[in-house]
Design a protein around this motif. Structure first.
Motif, PDB file in Angstrom:
ATOM      1  N   LEU A  18       0.831  -1.204   0.000  1.00  0.00           N
ATOM      2  CA  LEU A  18       0.000   0.000   0.000  1.00  0.00           C
ATOM      3  C   LEU A  18       0.864   1.252   0.000  1.00  0.00           C
ATOM      4  O   LEU A  18       0.565   2.232  -0.689  1.00  0.00           O
ATOM      5  CB  LEU A  18      -0.924  -0.001   1.221  1.00  0.00           C
ATOM      6  CG  LEU A  18      -1.926   1.160   1.315  1.00  0.00           C
ATOM      7  CD1 LEU A  18      -2.849   1.164   0.104  1.00  0.00           C
ATOM      8  CD2 LEU A  18      -2.746   1.052   2.595  1.00  0.00           C
ATOM      9  N   GLU A  19       1.965   1.228   0.764  1.00  0.00           N
ATOM     10  CA  GLU A  19       2.850   2.388   0.790  1.00  0.00           C
ATOM     11  C   GLU A  19       3.541   2.570  -0.556  1.00  0.00           C
ATOM     12  O   GLU A  19       3.734   3.695  -1.021  1.00  0.00           O
ATOM     13  CB  GLU A  19       3.898   2.218   1.899  1.00  0.00           C
ATOM     14  CG  GLU A  19       4.672   3.487   2.175  1.00  0.00           C
ATOM     15  CD  GLU A  19       5.373   3.461   3.514  1.00  0.00           C
ATOM     16  OE1 GLU A  19       6.243   4.330   3.719  1.00  0.00           O
ATOM     17  OE2 GLU A  19       5.048   2.603   4.351  1.00  0.00           O
ATOM     18  N   LEU A  21       2.214   1.730  -3.369  1.00  0.00           N
ATOM     19  CA  LEU A  21       1.159   2.171  -4.282  1.00  0.00           C
ATOM     20  C   LEU A  21       0.907   3.670  -4.171  1.00  0.00           C
ATOM     21  O   LEU A  21       0.462   4.309  -5.123  1.00  0.00           O
ATOM     22  CB  LEU A  21      -0.132   1.404  -3.985  1.00  0.00           C
ATOM     23  CG  LEU A  21      -1.240   1.452  -5.043  1.00  0.00           C
ATOM     24  CD1 LEU A  21      -0.751   0.859  -6.346  1.00  0.00           C
ATOM     25  CD2 LEU A  21      -2.461   0.698  -4.548  1.00  0.00           C
ATOM     26  N   LYS A  22       1.214   4.259  -3.009  1.00  0.00           N
ATOM     27  CA  LYS A  22       1.024   5.698  -2.828  1.00  0.00           C
ATOM     28  C   LYS A  22       2.008   6.513  -3.657  1.00  0.00           C
ATOM     29  O   LYS A  22       1.798   7.698  -3.882  1.00  0.00           O
ATOM     30  CB  LYS A  22       1.181   6.071  -1.351  1.00  0.00           C
ATOM     31  CG  LYS A  22       0.082   5.521  -0.451  1.00  0.00           C
ATOM     32  CD  LYS A  22       0.352   5.902   1.002  1.00  0.00           C
ATOM     33  CE  LYS A  22      -0.729   5.351   1.926  1.00  0.00           C
ATOM     34  NZ  LYS A  22      -0.449   5.678   3.358  1.00  0.00           N
ATOM     35  N   GLU A  23       3.122   5.894  -4.102  1.00  0.00           N
ATOM     36  CA  GLU A  23       4.132   6.538  -4.957  1.00  0.00           C
ATOM     37  C   GLU A  23       4.818   7.720  -4.278  1.00  0.00           C
ATOM     38  O   GLU A  23       5.319   8.619  -4.951  1.00  0.00           O
ATOM     39  CB  GLU A  23       3.509   7.008  -6.290  1.00  0.00           C
ATOM     40  CG  GLU A  23       2.735   5.957  -7.048  1.00  0.00           C
ATOM     41  CD  GLU A  23       3.631   4.984  -7.775  1.00  0.00           C
ATOM     42  OE1 GLU A  23       4.843   5.034  -7.533  1.00  0.00           O
ATOM     43  OE2 GLU A  23       3.114   4.166  -8.541  1.00  0.00           O
ATOM     44  N   LEU A  24       4.842   7.748  -2.935  1.00  0.00           N
ATOM     45  CA  LEU A  24       5.478   8.856  -2.230  1.00  0.00           C
ATOM     46  C   LEU A  24       6.956   8.599  -1.976  1.00  0.00           C
ATOM     47  O   LEU A  24       7.721   9.527  -1.757  1.00  0.00           O
ATOM     48  CB  LEU A  24       4.770   9.118  -0.891  1.00  0.00           C
ATOM     49  CG  LEU A  24       3.319   9.602  -0.990  1.00  0.00           C
ATOM     50  CD1 LEU A  24       2.723   9.768   0.397  1.00  0.00           C
ATOM     51  CD2 LEU A  24       3.243  10.923  -1.743  1.00  0.00           C
ATOM     52  N   LYS A  45       3.320  -4.935  -4.828  1.00  0.00           N
ATOM     53  CA  LYS A  45       2.543  -3.810  -5.359  1.00  0.00           C
ATOM     54  C   LYS A  45       1.653  -4.278  -6.503  1.00  0.00           C
ATOM     55  O   LYS A  45       0.470  -3.929  -6.576  1.00  0.00           O
ATOM     56  CB  LYS A  45       3.495  -2.706  -5.826  1.00  0.00           C
ATOM     57  CG  LYS A  45       2.799  -1.520  -6.481  1.00  0.00           C
ATOM     58  CD  LYS A  45       3.831  -0.541  -7.010  1.00  0.00           C
ATOM     59  CE  LYS A  45       3.174   0.594  -7.782  1.00  0.00           C
ATOM     60  NZ  LYS A  45       4.171   1.523  -8.376  1.00  0.00           N
ATOM     61  N   LYS A  49      -2.641  -4.524  -6.647  1.00  0.00           N
ATOM     62  CA  LYS A  49      -3.499  -3.974  -7.702  1.00  0.00           C
ATOM     63  C   LYS A  49      -4.409  -5.049  -8.283  1.00  0.00           C
ATOM     64  O   LYS A  49      -5.608  -4.828  -8.478  1.00  0.00           O
ATOM     65  CB  LYS A  49      -2.631  -3.372  -8.814  1.00  0.00           C
ATOM     66  CG  LYS A  49      -1.895  -2.105  -8.426  1.00  0.00           C
ATOM     67  CD  LYS A  49      -1.107  -1.584  -9.606  1.00  0.00           C
ATOM     68  CE  LYS A  49      -0.386  -0.295  -9.257  1.00  0.00           C
ATOM     69  NZ  LYS A  49       0.386   0.226 -10.402  1.00  0.00           N
ATOM     70  N   TYR A  95       5.228   6.595   8.363  1.00  0.00           N
ATOM     71  CA  TYR A  95       6.518   6.256   7.773  1.00  0.00           C
ATOM     72  C   TYR A  95       7.597   5.929   8.800  1.00  0.00           C
ATOM     73  O   TYR A  95       8.773   6.074   8.552  1.00  0.00           O
ATOM     74  CB  TYR A  95       7.014   7.374   6.846  1.00  0.00           C
ATOM     75  CG  TYR A  95       6.014   7.791   5.816  1.00  0.00           C
ATOM     76  CD1 TYR A  95       5.493   6.848   4.939  1.00  0.00           C
ATOM     77  CD2 TYR A  95       5.577   9.103   5.717  1.00  0.00           C
ATOM     78  CE1 TYR A  95       4.564   7.209   3.986  1.00  0.00           C
ATOM     79  CE2 TYR A  95       4.645   9.460   4.756  1.00  0.00           C
ATOM     80  CZ  TYR A  95       4.159   8.509   3.903  1.00  0.00           C
ATOM     81  OH  TYR A  95       3.245   8.867   2.954  1.00  0.00           O
ATOM     82  N   SER A 251       6.236   7.233 -11.036  1.00  0.00           N
ATOM     83  CA  SER A 251       6.049   5.943 -10.379  1.00  0.00           C
ATOM     84  C   SER A 251       7.384   5.464  -9.833  1.00  0.00           C
ATOM     85  O   SER A 251       8.450   5.838 -10.338  1.00  0.00           O
ATOM     86  CB  SER A 251       5.494   4.912 -11.364  1.00  0.00           C
ATOM     87  OG  SER A 251       5.389   3.638 -10.763  1.00  0.00           O
ATOM     88  N   ASN A 334       6.815  13.028  -2.934  1.00  0.00           N
ATOM     89  CA  ASN A 334       5.846  14.104  -2.751  1.00  0.00           C
ATOM     90  C   ASN A 334       6.408  15.435  -3.249  1.00  0.00           C
ATOM     91  O   ASN A 334       5.732  16.185  -3.961  1.00  0.00           O
ATOM     92  CB  ASN A 334       5.461  14.206  -1.276  1.00  0.00           C
ATOM     93  CG  ASN A 334       4.297  15.151  -1.040  1.00  0.00           C
ATOM     94  OD1 ASN A 334       3.360  15.188  -1.824  1.00  0.00           O
ATOM     95  ND2 ASN A 334       4.363  15.917   0.026  1.00  0.00           N
TER      96      ASN A 334
END
Length: 368
Positions: A18-19, A21-24, A45, A49, A95, A251, A334
């Motif tokens: 999930l982290e 997938l956030k692409e941060l 990941k 999906k 995080y 990504s 970010n």
């Protein structure tokens, strides 16, 4: 003595996926944070999906007994998750490193149980995976700068250029890093990019074609973006005539999902006559090409040995990196997203282009 194989819980896999997938955060940063291999995170990941799609596609109509059993298991799972959540809420921070959450002096929950709740094994205290070192990340940044200036440099010349900058590394190391970055020298040769042999082959449609209006030809590509801690990948879709950036995405993995998302957004701006790209698997996949064929857009694929078929996107990468990426030196995903959002807005609406008579891409795209 052989090392015991690590087993990760479903909760831990879901949290990491999930982290991602956030692409941060870049994949290598997550790998270092959770002390697992980058390829493993990419796999989780992708599985997340696919799993989400499967959940919403399941058919209803099961027997009542199965429904009751499922409901009972669900309530049991909720109870267990609530207990774990109550404990985690007292310890977790966004995080934070799970190892920092373990309380060796806790009277009620053993260290082994805390590891289970956090989705980590006890062996993680001692396990140190092979992730990209600080030196490799620095080399990748320098290689990207060299490649931006000299995209025709292959690994041998890249090694020589690195030696001139006091970095003595062997050719195999440079080759591996270039593969990881998705970089390949631009020059005529028998096989420019690797395509999936199962994907349909499309012809190159732009030979001897005069490009004289917006929405006549769109194009796309992917590039490597260095950051202070790791790297990301950037894809854009650009109009050849106006140089207008129709959409873009970043990504931490080089899959085709973020390319498809960029395409979906671009298609909200209109439809091109021809969509041109290279032979990369992201752009020749059925998921990508189907979007174009459904709206009757002709697909053009760069030919083998054609170094300049996608020259406008290659020029864009040089512009973006020298005017933004190298100057800003972003710390995380970010910051990168916010910075690119500001830059592409400036690029489209305010930046004068010599090839456009010092007008902006927006002026040409919407006023021609």
């Amino acid at each position: 003595m052989s090392r015991k194989r690590r087993v990760h819980s479903a909760a831990f896999k879901g949290k990491v996926a999930l982290e991602a997938l956030k692409e941060l955060k870049p994949i290598n940063v997550l790998a270092s944070q959770y002390e697992i291999q980058p390829n493993q995170i990419s796999t989780w990941k992708k599985q997340l999906k696919e799993g989400v799609t499967e959940i919403f596609s399941r058919k209803r109509g099961k027997a009542k007994d199965d429904s009751r059993k499922a409901e009972k298991r669900l309530y049991e799972e909720i109870g267990r998750l609530k207990m774990e959540l109550d404990w985690l809420k007292k310890k977790s921070e966004p995080y934070s490193d799970p190892l920092d959450l373990i309380d060796s002096q806790h009277r009620s929950i053993s260290i082994q149980r805390q590891c289970e709740l956090l989705g980590i094994s006890r062996s993680r205290y001692y396990y140190k995976p092979a992730v990209e070192s600080e030196l490799n990340l620095k080399l990748m940044r320098i290689i990207d700068e060299i490649y931006t200036d000299c995209p025709f440099y292959r690994s041998r010349r890249m090694v020589i250029e690195l030696e001139r900058r006091a970095f003595h590394v062997n050719r195999k190391r440079v080759q591996r890093l270039m593969r990881l970055m998705g970089l390949e020298a631009i020059y005529p040769k028998p096989k420019l990019t690797h395509r999936n042999i199962e994907h349909k082959v499309y012809p190159y449609l732009l030979r001897n074609i005069l490009i004289d209006r917006p929405n006549q030809v769109w194009s796309t590509d992917i590039t490597y973006i260095p950051m202070q801690s790791g790297f990301m990948y950037l894809t854009v879709i650009i109009d050849w005539y106006s140089r207008y950036i129709l959409s873009w995405r970043i990504s931490n993995t080089m899959d085709n999902d973020f390319c498809v998302e960029a395409l979906d957004e671009a298609l909200t701006h209109g439809l091109p006559d021809i969509f041109n790209t290279d032979q990369g698997v992201q752009f020749t996949s059925k998921q990508f090409t189907q979007r174009l064929t459904d709206v009757d857009v002709k697909i053009s694929i760069d030919g083998k040995g054609r170094a300049l078929d996608n020259i406008f996107v290659e020029r864009l990468w040089r512009t973006v990196k020298y005017e933004n990426i190298y100057l800003k030196d972003y710390r995380n995903g970010n910051e990168l997203y916010q910075g690119l959002e500001e830059y592409f807005s400036f690029y489209n609406t305010r930046r004068p282009h010599q090839s456009l008579g010092y007008r902006s891409p927006e002026d040409i795209h919407y006023c021609s």
